[in-house]
Design an enzyme around this catalytic site. Structure first.
Site, PDB file in Angstrom:
ATOM      1  CB  SER A  31       5.342  -7.959 -26.805  1.00 10.83           C
ATOM      2  OG  SER A  31       6.239  -7.375 -27.661  1.00 10.83           O
ATOM      3  CG  HIS A  62       7.991  -2.682 -25.261  1.00 11.88           C
ATOM      4  ND1 HIS A  62       7.516  -3.123 -26.468  1.00 11.88           N
ATOM      5  CD2 HIS A  62       8.540  -3.748 -24.662  1.00 11.88           C
ATOM      6  CE1 HIS A  62       7.766  -4.404 -26.578  1.00 11.88           C
ATOM      7  NE2 HIS A  62       8.395  -4.816 -25.504  1.00 11.88           N
ATOM      8  CG  HIS A  84      13.059  -5.555 -29.010  1.00 10.56           C
ATOM      9  ND1 HIS A  84      12.260  -4.676 -28.335  1.00 10.56           N
ATOM     10  CD2 HIS A  84      12.619  -6.794 -28.714  1.00 10.56           C
ATOM     11  CE1 HIS A  84      11.362  -5.361 -27.648  1.00 10.56           C
ATOM     12  NE2 HIS A  84      11.554  -6.645 -27.854  1.00 10.56           N
ATOM     13  CE1 TYR A  86      11.663  -4.250 -32.721  1.00 10.48           C
ATOM     14  CE2 TYR A  86      12.050  -6.541 -32.170  1.00 10.48           C
ATOM     15  CZ  TYR A  86      11.345  -5.371 -31.992  1.00 10.48           C
ATOM     16  OH  TYR A  86      10.324  -5.319 -31.077  1.00 10.48           O
ATOM     17  CD  GLU A  87      13.545  -1.071 -29.758  1.00 11.93           C
ATOM     18  OE1 GLU A  87      13.038  -0.010 -29.377  1.00 11.93           O
ATOM     19  OE2 GLU A  87      13.898  -1.971 -28.970  1.00 11.93           O
ATOM     20  CB  ALA A 114       5.419 -12.322 -27.405  1.00 10.05           C
ATOM     21  CG  MET A 212      11.718 -10.901 -33.561  1.00  9.97           C
ATOM     22  SD  MET A 212      10.818  -9.545 -34.329  1.00  9.97           S
ATOM     23  CE  MET A 212       9.675 -10.443 -35.387  1.00  9.97           C
ATOM     24  CB  SER A 213      13.418 -10.347 -27.233  1.00  4.44           C
ATOM     25  OG  SER A 213      12.546 -11.345 -26.736  1.00  4.44           O
ATOM     26  CG  ASN A 236       2.596 -15.853 -33.554  1.00  5.77           C
ATOM     27  OD1 ASN A 236       3.066 -15.180 -32.625  1.00  5.77           O
ATOM     28  ND2 ASN A 236       3.326 -16.250 -34.571  1.00  5.77           N
ATOM     29  CG  HIS A 248       2.683  -6.120 -32.807  1.00  4.97           C
ATOM     30  ND1 HIS A 248       3.632  -6.885 -32.151  1.00  4.97           N
ATOM     31  CD2 HIS A 248       2.436  -5.050 -32.003  1.00  4.97           C
ATOM     32  CE1 HIS A 248       3.936  -6.301 -30.995  1.00  4.97           C
ATOM     33  NE2 HIS A 248       3.233  -5.188 -30.883  1.00  4.97           N
TER      34      HIS A 248
END
Ligand code: HPA
Length: 273
Positions: A31, A62, A84, A86-87, A114, A212-213, A236, A248
């Site tokens: 990201s 992206h 990803h 989650y997609e 990230a 998440m990746s 973060n 985000h």
């Protein structure tokens, strides 16, 4: 129906129509980290949608191209935009490009992402060299029939992240004059951020950062026998650590803020690896 092996050969064949030479290293940019590709020279850019059997990513921030070019004295292939879990893709679909990279003869890969810091010694803007990971997604990209021509049924993950590469990255950061963190990345499926309880669990299990990746790609890269190097940009503190809400925008803002540190580390490492 064509099997995975044939699909990979077809994708490789398509890419080789545009670029026939050797490639030193593959680079997956997370990201907000795609800007590095703008510095490639003699670029060849291929849209994922034109490469047989590739999927496309829909996440904001992206782009969806494979770029081959000269960068820091090496021939580098970069994935601008990654897929990803989650997609809605399967982990096997997400990692398809890695199999193609291996088919192109690439034997090293640098993955970046990230991530939220759950180690309380970290702060947003830190770079964490990934030493190991925890796959907390409940799935694995290698589930399904195995084709022995592509890799072994039960691949070893003992040194998933190349220890010499990690030392080299540390040395590069030292030469550049900044500190880096080192730690364990824990993969949650997302797309919701973790709850504070999940982040506490991550810490107890030995994670330093959550995201998440990356993990599916790393598993397949190791399966293919590639050397893997990983860097997390701690954008973060993970949920519950400071009590602040997560969003985000903060991820993108921090990524922007550490651009020069991140780029200088990636560049020096690519030059030396
Ligand atoms: N959690 C999961 N993924 C992330 C985070 C986080 O806190 N920050 C950036 N990517």
């Amino acid at each position: 129906m064509a099997d995975l092996y044939d699909n990979v050969l077809n994708s490789v064949k398509y890419i080789k129509k545009s670029y026939m030479g050797d490639i030193d290293i593959a680079l997956i940019l997370g990201s907000g980290l795609s800007y590095l590709v703008e510095q490639f020279e003699n670029k060849i850019e291929l849209a994922y949608k034109d490469i047989p059997n590739f999927h496309t990513s829909q996440v904001e921030g992206h782009e969806n191209t494979l770029v081959i070019g000269d960068f820091c004295g090496k021939k580098v292939l970069a994935m601008k935009g990654r897929f990803h879990y989650y997609e809605g893709y399967s982990q096997s679909d997400i990692t398809y490009p890695i199999r193609v990279f291996k088919g192109l003869g690439i034997d090293k890969i640098l993955v970046t992402n990230a991530a939220g810091g759950c180690n309380e010694d970290f702060k947003p803007g830190d770079l964490m060299l990934i030493r190991d990971h925890i796959n907390f997604s409940g799935s694995n990209p290698l589930i399904g029939p195995n084709d022995d021509r592509l890799g072994t049924r039960f691949p070893d993950m003992t040194k998933a992240y190349d220890p010499q590469g990690l030392e080299l990255m540390k040395k590069c950061a030292g030469e550049l004059g900044f500190d880096v963190q080192e730690g364990v990345y824990m993969f949650f499926s997302g797309p919701s951020y973790e709850t504070p309880a999940e982040v506490r669990l991550a810490g107890i299990l030995g994670a330093d950062a959550v995201g998440m990746s990356t993990v599916p790609e790393v598993i397949v890269a190791r399966y293919c026998g590639m050397k893997v190097f990983g860097i997390s940009c701690i954008t973060n503190m993970a949920a519950g650590i400071t009590g602040e809400n997560l969003n985000h925008e903060e991820v993108i803002d921090t990524t922007d803020r550490v651009k020069s540190k991140f780029s200088s580390l990636v560049k020096l490492f690519i030059e030396k690896v």
